[in-house]
Design an enzyme around this catalytic site. Structure first.
Site, PDB file in Angstrom:
ATOM      1  CB  SER A   1      34.097  31.957  89.916  1.00  0.00           C
ATOM      2  OG  SER A   1      34.375  33.261  89.481  1.00  0.00           O
TER       3      SER A   1
ATOM      4  CG  HIS B   1      33.466  36.414  93.145  1.00  0.00           C
ATOM      5  ND1 HIS B   1      34.792  36.229  93.452  1.00  0.00           N
ATOM      6  CD2 HIS B   1      33.260  35.839  91.939  1.00  0.00           C
ATOM      7  CE1 HIS B   1      35.380  35.570  92.450  1.00  0.00           C
ATOM      8  NE2 HIS B   1      34.470  35.330  91.530  1.00  0.00           N
TER       9      HIS B   1
ATOM     10  CG  HIS C   1      37.339  39.468  88.679  1.00  0.00           C
ATOM     11  ND1 HIS C   1      36.366  39.394  89.659  1.00  0.00           N
ATOM     12  CD2 HIS C   1      37.819  38.207  88.522  1.00  0.00           C
ATOM     13  CE1 HIS C   1      36.280  38.141  90.092  1.00  0.00           C
ATOM     14  NE2 HIS C   1      37.152  37.406  89.423  1.00  0.00           N
TER      15      HIS C   1
ATOM     16  CE1 TYR D   1      34.331  40.052  85.656  1.00  0.00           C
ATOM     17  CE2 TYR D   1      36.363  38.843  85.320  1.00  0.00           C
ATOM     18  CZ  TYR D   1      35.122  38.945  85.908  1.00  0.00           C
ATOM     19  OH  TYR D   1      34.666  37.955  86.741  1.00  0.00           O
ATOM     20  CD  GLU D   2      34.370  42.616  89.858  1.00  0.00           C
ATOM     21  OE1 GLU D   2      33.414  42.950  90.599  1.00  0.00           O
ATOM     22  OE2 GLU D   2      35.385  42.028  90.277  1.00  0.00           O
TER      23      GLU D   2
ATOM     24  CB  ALA E   1      36.528  28.745  88.566  1.00  0.00           C
TER      25      ALA E   1
ATOM     26  CG  MET F   1      38.617  35.828  82.800  1.00  0.00           C
ATOM     27  SD  MET F   1      36.846  36.195  82.591  1.00  0.00           S
ATOM     28  CE  MET F   1      36.420  35.023  81.280  1.00  0.00           C
ATOM     29  CB  SER F   2      41.148  36.181  88.822  1.00  0.00           C
ATOM     30  OG  SER F   2      41.189  34.765  89.015  1.00  0.00           O
TER      31      SER F   2
ATOM     32  CG  ASN G   1      35.326  25.787  81.187  1.00  0.00           C
ATOM     33  OD1 ASN G   1      35.618  26.443  82.191  1.00  0.00           O
ATOM     34  ND2 ASN G   1      35.714  26.124  79.977  1.00  0.00           N
TER      35      ASN G   1
ATOM     36  CG  HIS H   1      29.959  33.028  85.734  1.00  0.00           C
ATOM     37  ND1 HIS H   1      31.318  33.011  85.973  1.00  0.00           N
ATOM     38  CD2 HIS H   1      29.383  33.430  86.905  1.00  0.00           C
ATOM     39  CE1 HIS H   1      31.549  33.397  87.213  1.00  0.00           C
ATOM     40  NE2 HIS H   1      30.399  33.656  87.801  1.00  0.00           N
TER      41      HIS H   1
END
Length: 303
Positions: A47, A78, A100, A102-103, A130, A233-234, A257, A271
Site C-alpha cells: 500500500s 494499489h 488480499h 480480505y478482498e 506498509a 494484512m499481506s 503508523n 488507511h
C-alpha cells in the site's frame, strides 16, 4: 496432468475451481509472448509503495484486467498494473498493487502471480508492505527488514498451499525456517549504509492478520508478546508460495503508523495515514531498492 481441481470461495461468495498448472503456464506464456523483457526479480509493492514502478526504465506495462487469469486489485493505493523493465540494470517485473485475502480472494488466487513469475524465469522475489509498528523502538518512516514472519491465518488452516500439491512447483512440506534469504539481508544492510541515513535500518518479525479491520489494543498487546515487531494484512502467503517453488525471498516493511497499545490514547489507525507515509518515504525506498537490486547476482534457478 495439472493439479486436481479443488474448490475455493470466490470474491462473490460462489465456489470456484483452483488454477491448474496449465492455467499458470498459459498466463506465463501470454506474458512472455507480449513482452521482450525477461525478468530476474519480481517486486510486489504494498500500500502506497507503487511509486517504485514509476522508476522502471524501458518500461512496458499491462493492466491486470488485460492478463489472462489475473485477479483485480480493489484497494486504494494499489494501481493494478504489471510493469516490466529495469531497476538500475536489473531486469524486473513490478506488481503495482497486490491482492488480499480480505478482498474476498482465496489464498491460492492471492498468490497466483508468484507461480506465474517462476514459470517466466524469475529467481528472486522482493516483497514490500506498509505495516504498523509493534516494536516500541520503531518510528513512523522506519524500514524494517523482515527476518521472519508469523502466519496467523495459517494457525487456523488458511494456507495458500492447502489442497493437492503439484511436484512441478515444489515439495509437499516446504521448510520456512530459511524463508528470508540471509545473504540478501546482508546486502540490504550494506545498501542502507551507502545511503547514509540517520535512522538505523530495522530488522524484525512481521505478523499477518486477515484484516481488513485494524487491530484492537488487546490483539496488539498479544502480538507483541508473541514476538512480532510489525503487523499487516499481506505478504506471508506470497512468501510461502515463493519458497515452495524455489524462489529466493527478501522483504521489508515500511512502518507507516505506531500501533495503539494503551486505552488512554485517542489516536486511531487509518488507511489514509498509511498511504501518506508511503508518499513521504517514496524517494528513500526507491534509492534503497535500486542500490540493493544492483548488488543481486543471478541465482541460476530453473524450473
Amino acid at each position: 496432468m495439472g493439479l486436481r481441481p479443488a474448490q475455493g470461495e470466490g470474491a462473490d461468495g460462489t465456489m470456484e475451481k483452483e488454477f491448474t498448472y496449465e492455467d499458470y503456464q498459459h498466463t506465463a506464456e501470454w506474458l512472455l509472448s507480449h513482452t521482450k523483457h525477461r525478468p530476474q526479480v519480481a517486486v510486489i509493492c504494498g500500500s502506497g509503495l507503487g511509486g517504485l514502478a514509476d522508476t522502471v526504465t524501458q518500461a512496458q506495462s499491462f493492466n491486470y484486467s488485460e492478463i489472462p487469469n489475473f485477479p483485480q486489485s480493489t484497494v486504494p493505493g494499489h494501481v493494478g498494473r504489471l510493469v516490466f523493465g529495469y531497476l538500475k540494470d536489473c531486469p524486473c517485473v513490478v506488481m503495482q498493487g497486490r491482492f488480499h485475502y480480505y478482498e474476498g480472494y482465496p489464498l491460492w488466487k492471492v498468490t497466483f502471480p508468484v507461480r506465474v513469475f517462476r514459470l517466466m524465469g524469475v529467481d528472486t522475489l522482493l516483497v514490500t508492505n506498509a505495516a504498523g509498528g509493534l516494536n516500541p523502538n520503531f518510528e513512523v518512516g522506519d524500514i524494517m527488514l523482515i527476518r521472519d514472519h508469523i502466519n496467523m491465518p495459517g494457525f487456523c488452516g488458511q494456507n495458500p498451499l492447502r489442497g493437492p500439491n503439484d511436484e512441478r512447483f515444489g515439495h509437499r512440506f516446504p521448510a520456512m525456517s530459511d524463508a528470508y534469504d540471509r545473504n540478501l539481508m546482508q546486502k540490504a544492510h550494506s545498501a542502507w549504509k551507502q545511503m547514509g541515513e540517520q535512522r538505523e535500518l530495522q530488522e524484525g518479525t512481521y505478523v499477518m492478520l486477515g484484516g481488513p479491520n485494524f487491530e484492537t489494543i488487546a490483539e496488539s498487546r498479544l502480538l507483541r508478546k508473541l514476538g512480532a515487531d510489525a503487523v499487516g494484512m499481506s505478504t506471508v502467503p506470497e512468501v510461502i508460495v515463493a519458497r515452495h517453488c524455489g524462489l529466493r525471498v527478501f522483504g521489508f516493511s515500511l512502518i507507516t503508523n505506531k500501533v495503539i497499545m494503551n486505552y488512554e490514547s485517542l489516536e486511531k489507525a487509518n488507511h489514509e495515514e498509511v498511504l501518506e507515509s508511503g508518499k513521504q518515504a517514496a524517494r528513500k525506498l526507491e534509492q534503497f531498492v535500486s542500490i540493493l537490486l544492483a548488488s543481486i547476482p543471478p541465482s541460476g534457478n530453473a524450473i
